[in-house]
Design a protein around this motif. Structure first.
Motif, PDB file in Angstrom:
ATOM      1  N   LYS A   1      -1.736  -8.709  -0.543  1.00 22.08           N
ATOM      2  CA  LYS A   1      -1.804  -8.847  -1.876  1.00 22.08           C
ATOM      3  C   LYS A   1      -1.063  -7.043  -2.304  1.00 22.08           C
ATOM      4  N   GLU A   2      -0.827  -6.804  -3.372  1.00 22.36           N
ATOM      5  CA  GLU A   2      -0.011  -5.898  -3.604  1.00 22.36           C
ATOM      6  C   GLU A   2      -1.117  -4.636  -4.030  1.00 22.36           C
ATOM      7  N   TYR A   3      -2.375  -4.902  -4.159  1.00 21.11           N
ATOM      8  CA  TYR A   3      -3.405  -3.884  -4.038  1.00 21.11           C
ATOM      9  C   TYR A   3      -3.756  -3.305  -2.604  1.00 21.11           C
ATOM     10  N   GLN A   4      -3.332  -3.931  -1.854  1.00 18.74           N
ATOM     11  CA  GLN A   4      -3.662  -3.573  -0.359  1.00 18.74           C
ATOM     12  C   GLN A   4      -2.480  -2.685   0.230  1.00 18.74           C
ATOM     13  N   GLN A   5      -2.737  -1.544   0.696  1.00 20.46           N
ATOM     14  CA  GLN A   5      -1.620  -0.643   0.900  1.00 20.46           C
ATOM     15  C   GLN A   5      -1.869   0.028   2.176  1.00 20.46           C
ATOM     16  N   TYR A   6      -0.747   0.525   2.801  1.00 16.93           N
ATOM     17  CA  TYR A   6      -0.654   1.043   4.143  1.00 16.93           C
ATOM     18  C   TYR A   6      -0.505   2.492   3.652  1.00 16.93           C
ATOM     19  N   LYS A   7       0.190   2.787   2.672  1.00 16.79           N
ATOM     20  CA  LYS A   7       0.347   4.344   1.953  1.00 16.79           C
ATOM     21  C   LYS A   7       0.821   5.399   2.991  1.00 16.79           C
ATOM     22  N   CYS A   8       1.240   5.157   4.228  1.00 12.42           N
ATOM     23  CA  CYS A   8       1.726   5.969   4.947  1.00 12.42           C
ATOM     24  C   CYS A   8       2.615   5.659   5.787  1.00 12.42           C
ATOM     25  N   MET A   9       3.846   6.061   5.775  1.00  8.58           N
ATOM     26  CA  MET A   9       5.181   5.649   6.635  1.00  8.58           C
ATOM     27  C   MET A   9       4.750   5.321   8.027  1.00  8.58           C
ATOM     28  N   GLU A  10       3.918   6.471   8.509  1.00 10.84           N
ATOM     29  CA  GLU A  10       3.530   6.435  10.049  1.00 10.84           C
ATOM     30  C   GLU A  10       2.817   5.034  10.522  1.00 10.84           C
ATOM     31  N   ASN A  11       2.288   4.579   9.309  1.00 11.18           N
ATOM     32  CA  ASN A  11       1.439   3.379   9.679  1.00 11.18           C
ATOM     33  C   ASN A  11       2.095   1.863   9.800  1.00 11.18           C
ATOM     34  N   ALA A  12       3.357   2.026   9.371  1.00  5.15           N
ATOM     35  CA  ALA A  12       4.314   0.793   9.084  1.00  5.15           C
ATOM     36  C   ALA A  12       4.340   0.270  10.573  1.00  5.15           C
ATOM     37  N   PHE A  13       4.788   0.979  11.651  1.00 13.42           N
ATOM     38  CA  PHE A  13       5.071   0.416  13.042  1.00 13.42           C
ATOM     39  C   PHE A  13       4.173   1.074  13.933  1.00 13.42           C
ATOM     40  N   PRO A  14       3.064   0.889  14.193  1.00 10.26           N
ATOM     41  CA  PRO A  14       1.964   1.559  14.937  1.00 10.26           C
ATOM     42  C   PRO A  14       2.296   0.866  16.528  1.00 10.26           C
ATOM     43  N   ASN A  15       1.704   1.576  17.480  1.00 10.34           N
ATOM     44  CA  ASN A  15       1.553   0.917  18.800  1.00 10.34           C
ATOM     45  C   ASN A  15       0.805  -0.367  19.013  1.00 10.34           C
ATOM     46  N   LYS A  16      -0.616  -0.396  18.461  1.00  9.80           N
ATOM     47  CA  LYS A  16      -1.532  -1.254  18.808  1.00  9.80           C
ATOM     48  C   LYS A  16      -1.955  -1.938  17.220  1.00  9.80           C
ATOM     49  N   TYR A  17      -2.498  -1.051  16.551  1.00 16.88           N
ATOM     50  CA  TYR A  17      -3.203  -1.550  15.200  1.00 16.88           C
ATOM     51  C   TYR A  17      -2.788  -1.190  13.985  1.00 16.88           C
ATOM     52  N   PHE A  18      -2.691  -2.094  13.218  1.00 12.90           N
ATOM     53  CA  PHE A  18      -2.036  -1.712  11.852  1.00 12.90           C
ATOM     54  C   PHE A  18      -3.278  -1.748  10.888  1.00 12.90           C
ATOM     55  N   MET A  19      -3.427  -0.517  10.198  1.00 13.86           N
ATOM     56  CA  MET A  19      -4.486  -0.099   9.358  1.00 13.86           C
ATOM     57  C   MET A  19      -4.203  -0.372   7.751  1.00 13.86           C
ATOM     58  N   LEU A  20      -4.846  -0.953   7.165  1.00 11.26           N
ATOM     59  CA  LEU A  20      -4.546  -1.236   5.490  1.00 11.26           C
ATOM     60  C   LEU A  20      -5.747  -0.915   4.850  1.00 11.26           C
ATOM     61  N   ILE A  21      -5.564  -0.689   3.437  1.00 14.70           N
ATOM     62  CA  ILE A  21      -6.698  -0.188   2.706  1.00 14.70           C
ATOM     63  C   ILE A  21      -6.556  -1.178   1.523  1.00 14.70           C
ATOM     64  N   ASP A  22      -7.875  -1.748   1.383  1.00 13.47           N
ATOM     65  CA  ASP A  22      -8.044  -2.703   0.177  1.00 13.47           C
ATOM     66  C   ASP A  22      -8.891  -2.029  -0.683  1.00 13.47           C
ATOM     67  N   PHE A  23      -7.971  -1.492  -1.761  1.00 10.29           N
ATOM     68  CA  PHE A  23      -8.318  -0.626  -2.821  1.00 10.29           C
ATOM     69  C   PHE A  23      -9.334  -1.380  -3.628  1.00 10.29           C
ATOM     70  N   MET A  24      -9.005  -2.615  -3.981  1.00 11.33           N
ATOM     71  CA  MET A  24      -9.863  -3.515  -4.931  1.00 11.33           C
ATOM     72  C   MET A  24     -11.248  -3.421  -4.297  1.00 11.33           C
ATOM     73  N   ASN A  25     -11.402  -3.683  -3.058  1.00 13.02           N
ATOM     74  CA  ASN A  25     -12.795  -4.092  -2.535  1.00 13.02           C
ATOM     75  C   ASN A  25     -13.371  -2.818  -1.788  1.00 13.02           C
ATOM     76  N   CYS A  26     -12.637  -1.749  -1.802  1.00 12.05           N
ATOM     77  CA  CYS A  26     -13.041  -0.755  -0.750  1.00 12.05           C
ATOM     78  C   CYS A  26     -13.139  -1.011   0.668  1.00 12.05           C
ATOM     79  N   LYS A  27     -12.128  -1.520   0.823  1.00 16.27           N
ATOM     80  CA  LYS A  27     -12.444  -1.852   2.316  1.00 16.27           C
ATOM     81  C   LYS A  27     -11.208  -1.213   3.292  1.00 16.27           C
ATOM     82  N   ILE A  28     -11.321  -1.124   4.678  1.00 18.30           N
ATOM     83  CA  ILE A  28     -10.392  -0.771   5.433  1.00 18.30           C
ATOM     84  C   ILE A  28     -10.226  -1.836   6.590  1.00 18.30           C
TER      85      ILE A  28
END
Length: 831
Positions: free
Chosen positions: A751-778
């Motif tokens: 969903k478009e309110y879920q953001q990675y917000k940092c270019m370094e997060n786009a292609f990680p080694n192991k884990y991809f972190m995403l922020i869910d703004f609407m529900n305040c979750k990582i």
């Protein structure tokens, strides 16, 4: 197939000043709508706390009043109400009675009663009517017995019986007695009445107090006592004989403490209605009108050998100790400036709440999202601390009979979040002595930056002292965010930058200049920007000024904002990608370069006619940046641009320009990023993008890429940007928000309110972190399998950006209030 034990992550440190984890005891959500009111708590003898709250207030569903046990949630009382807007709820100290109110309206024309009332002193209080602490709204109250569910009747002195009571204020006595006592403020706001519960009735007693035609501005029980503090504003002596004047002057307030048991005025004081405080001299001055100072909006009292009065003016809270006396009026106005001591001053917001605990040792104030606590003994502040709340504090109260327990009510996703703190918890840091100006009030965050050095998190703040306008750098490092270094810096700065695995940071400042500001603009008097970047070394231990770089750029831009900054190791070059913003709302790109080895600088200003309404940064690295431009607000014309930064001595190069119409053409863009970050050989492919023209897309892109564009777009999507690195990819929307991520095996849409917000997060080694703004979750995903493996509830963090170290064992999370926290893997993956 081998299975892997995945790590779990927890928040381990925070740059703010919240209560320690051990002091946060309990949280609960209440209500179902924004109209549900703040709950109230009581502590019956030898029983669990009870709490009253509302559900579905002012909705098509039936509103409910619910009394339940605080922790077990065992329901004790439930009352269904019609579709009404409940304004307030109360519960007696023993939990046997509850009360609720609705705002009163005249039945004939549906105009609030208090808008129709008029008295001789109404004009006297016009300055106060916009303040909720002063203007008492007329409310209609009803009272019920919790064990029988029966409604009580109000019996007035005239023996008239009514099922409800209209008044300005109603309060239960906080001390349990045989016959529960209440007080109310009359409709004309000029008297206090006493009520006692006898059987099934509320009976008005003969005792009352009046204010001789003055309006009561505040009235409440003193904490854990049967004493009442009441105050009102007085006319000046010269106007006392002419109360019908249009705008009589007022310079004093009367404060009285009444004993409920014997019902008499125990103590009486007069204090200034308007007071000002000067930071430079640290002195109070007494005024006679609102222009001369801040107005008094709340009065409280505690007993510690003598009476200590706490007075909340609009800009500050203070206190004064009064020698014990009875049955006489003490005028404190003449010596007020000398007697009054500052407890806390707040320049940027109104202090909403001021409460006192049952043992009269702790005082709590709230301002927006911050709670400040003070401990007092014998009239002196002996300690202070603060609690940082992510949400706005609606109300706070100390738990009855347990003074170390603080209950905080905050706004949370259209509901009420009650958080329970043990403010004297062993892990909580109390600072000795008073704290009239907290550091958070004096120091204003100008900018911040974060990164990793040898996989260790480092966070820097650029702070400005609001009093003397000086600047300071604060640097935190390590998984527990210890304060590593501080440095007071000369001059003015706008921004700060930390670079990955670099033991230095850079402060940035841009100043708009004109050689002669009194001459009109001409070739002989040009307008230009003077820009400075100052390098500070010793980031983690001994921070010090190292060298400075300067640029002068002729442009009449109104503002310069740094979009991105890099340090390129290959040629020891600092890069600043800057957006220049103009008076006509247009924008332009500026590139600044500085070589740390030979101090050589250069800049690139996009062509004179290359100003655009909006500029978005699609992708950037140490060698390239790609931007998306809107030509103006009236048309759908867009411009895609690909630039290369170039070397220090080489001018920035505009590699490619692609113009298109949003509605007619659209754009499909694929950016292939090299695996080696030290290489600059990205490739870019562009074409039109019309979702209905599937055959053309497949012919242009091939089936695989065309299907990626089509699968992640809906009918009215005209722009898609595909970033590919080896076998992994991310898809961005027209707003450059993440819509999909995947690899050769799997595609996962977001969903478009879920953001990675940092270019370094786009292609990680192991884990991809995403922020869910609407529900305040990582949200944490396994990079290889593109699977959700853990959710971190972040309601108290409000994350906006998250980035990890190279090993992805520690993550830095930035929050909405520009604070940071550390999220650490607490267990290691093993086979």
């Amino acid at each position: 197939m081998a299975t892997h034990k995945l790590p779990e992550w927890k928040v381990t440190a925070h740059t703010g000043d919240p209560i320690a984890k051990e002091s946060h005891l309990f949280s609960r959500r209440f209500g179902r709508t924004t109209y549900d009111v703040n709950p109230k708590v009581c502590s019956p003898s030898n029983r669990e706390w009870q709490i009253i709250s509302t559900n579905h207030c002012s909705t098509q569903k039936k509103c409910q009043l619910i009394v339940e046990e605080y922790r077990s949630k065992k329901e004790i009382f439930n009352l269904k109400l019609p579709d009404v807007l409940v304004k307030q709820v109360l519960i007696s100290s023993d939990g046997k009675f509850i009360a609720y109110s609705i705002e009163c309206h005249n039945q004939q024309d549906d105009v609030p009663i208090h808008h129709q009332m008029s008295t001789a002193l109404d004009d006297l209080y016009n300055d106060y009517k916009e303040n909720k602490d002063i203007e008492m709204k007329i409310q209609e109250w009803k009272i019920y017995q919790t064990d029988t569910g029966q409604q009580l009747q109000f019996i007035h002195q005239s023996r008239i019986t009514a099922s409800s009571l209209q008044c300005r204020m109603l309060a239960f006595c906080p001390v349990s007695t045989t016959d529960q006592a209440l007080i109310s403020v009359s409709l004309d706001q000029q008297s206090i009445d006493i009520w006692r519960i006898h059987g099934k009735n509320m009976e008005q007693l003969n005792e009352s107090m009046t204010t001789d035609s003055c309006k009561i501005a505040g009235c409440q029980f003193i904490a854990n006592s049967q004493d009442i503090i009441v105050w009102w504003r007085l006319p000046t002596l010269e106007d006392a004989a002419s109360l019908d004047q249009d705008c009589p002057r007022i310079d004093r307030c009367q404060i009285e403490i009444w004993k409920l048991k014997q019902w008499h005025s125990h103590q009486s004081f007069q204090v200034p209605a308007f007071v000002d405080y000067t930071d430079v001299t640290e002195q109070f001055t007494v005024g006679s009108t609102m222009e001369d100072g801040f107005q008094l909006i709340q009065a409280q009292a505690i007993y510690q050998n003598n009476v200590i009065l706490f007075l909340k003016y609009l800009g500050f809270v203070g206190y004064l100790t009064v020698q014990a006396h009875q049955d006489t009026m003490l005028d404190l106005t003449p010596a007020f400036a000398d007697l009054f001591q500052l407890l806390h001053k707040c320049d940027h917001a109104l202090m909403e709440n001021m409460i006192i605990c049952d043992n009269h040792r702790l005082i709590a104030l709230s301002t927006n999202c911050t709670i400040r606590l003070f401990e007092m003994i014998d009239g002196q502040v002996i300690a202070h601390t603060s609690i940082k709340c992510i949400e706005f504090v609606r109300e706070l109260t100390f738990a009855p009979k347990q003074s170390r327990h603080l209950l905080v009510y905050c706004d949370f996703q259209n509901r009420i979040l009650l958080t329970h703190y043990d403010v004297k918890g062993k892990q909580h840091k109390w600072n000795e002595g008073p704290n009239q100006y907290s550091s958070n009030d004096i120091l204003q965050k100008v900018a911040s930056s974060c990164g990793f050095i040898d996989n260790i998190p480092v966070i820097a703040f650029l702070m400005k002292n609001k009093i003397n306008l000086s600047y300071k750098i604060l640097v935190y490092h390590g998984e527990m965010l210890q304060l590593a270094s501080t440095l007071a810096v000369d001059g003015e700065f706008d921004d700060c930058f930390i670079y990955e695995n670099c033991q230095f940071m850079v402060l940035f400042y841009a100043q708009y200049c004109q050689d002669d500001p009194y001459e009109e603009e001409s070739q002989n008097n040009p307008k230009y920007w003077h820009i400075m970047a100052t390098q500070f070394t010793g980031l983690q231990d001994n921070l010090k000024d190292h060298q400075q770089f300067q640029w002068s750029i002729m442009t009449d831009a109104n503002q310069l904002v740094v979009l991105k900054s890099y340090y390129r190791r290959s040629d020891e070059t600092l890069l600043f990608l800057v957006q220049a913003m103009y008076e006509d709302w247009n924008c332009r790109i500026i590139v600044l370069k500085a070589n740390l080895y030979d101090n050589e600088t250069s800049f690139f200003l996009d062509g004179q006619y290359s100003t655009y309404r909006h500029i978005q940064l699609i992708y950037s690295d140490q060698y390239n940046f790609l931007t998306l431009h809107s030509v103006d607000d009236e048309s759908d014309e867009r411009v895609f641009k690909w630039y290369k930064f170039g070397e220090t001595t080489t001018e920035t190069e505009l590699v490619q320009v692609y113009r298109y119409d949003l509605q007619h053409d659209g754009i499909a863009c694929k950016i292939v990023i090299p695996v080696d970050d030290a290489k600059d050989d990205i490739t870019v492919k562009l074409s039109q993008f019309r979702i209905e023209n599937k055959a053309h897309l497949r012919q242009e892109w091939g089936v695989k890429d065309a299907n990626l564009f089509l699968k992640t777009a809906k009918r009215y999507d005209f722009e898609r940007f595909l970033l590919v690195k080896e076998n992994d990819f991310v898809m961005l929307s027209d707003q450059l928000t993440l819509v999909a991520k995947g690899n050769s095996k799997k595609l996962l849409e977001f969903k478009e309110y879920q953001q990675y917000k940092c270019m370094e997060n786009a292609f990680p080694n192991k884990y991809f972190m995403l922020i869910d703004f609407m529900n305040c979750k990582i949200l944490i995903y396994d990079q290889e399998n593109v699977e959700l493996i853990q959710v971190i509830e972040a309601t108290t963090l409000k994350p906006t950006m998250i980035k990890g170290n190279e090993q992805q064992t520690i993550f830095i999370c930035q929050q909405q209030n520009d604070q940071y926290c550390i999220i650490k893997a607490i267990s290691n993956p093993s086979n």
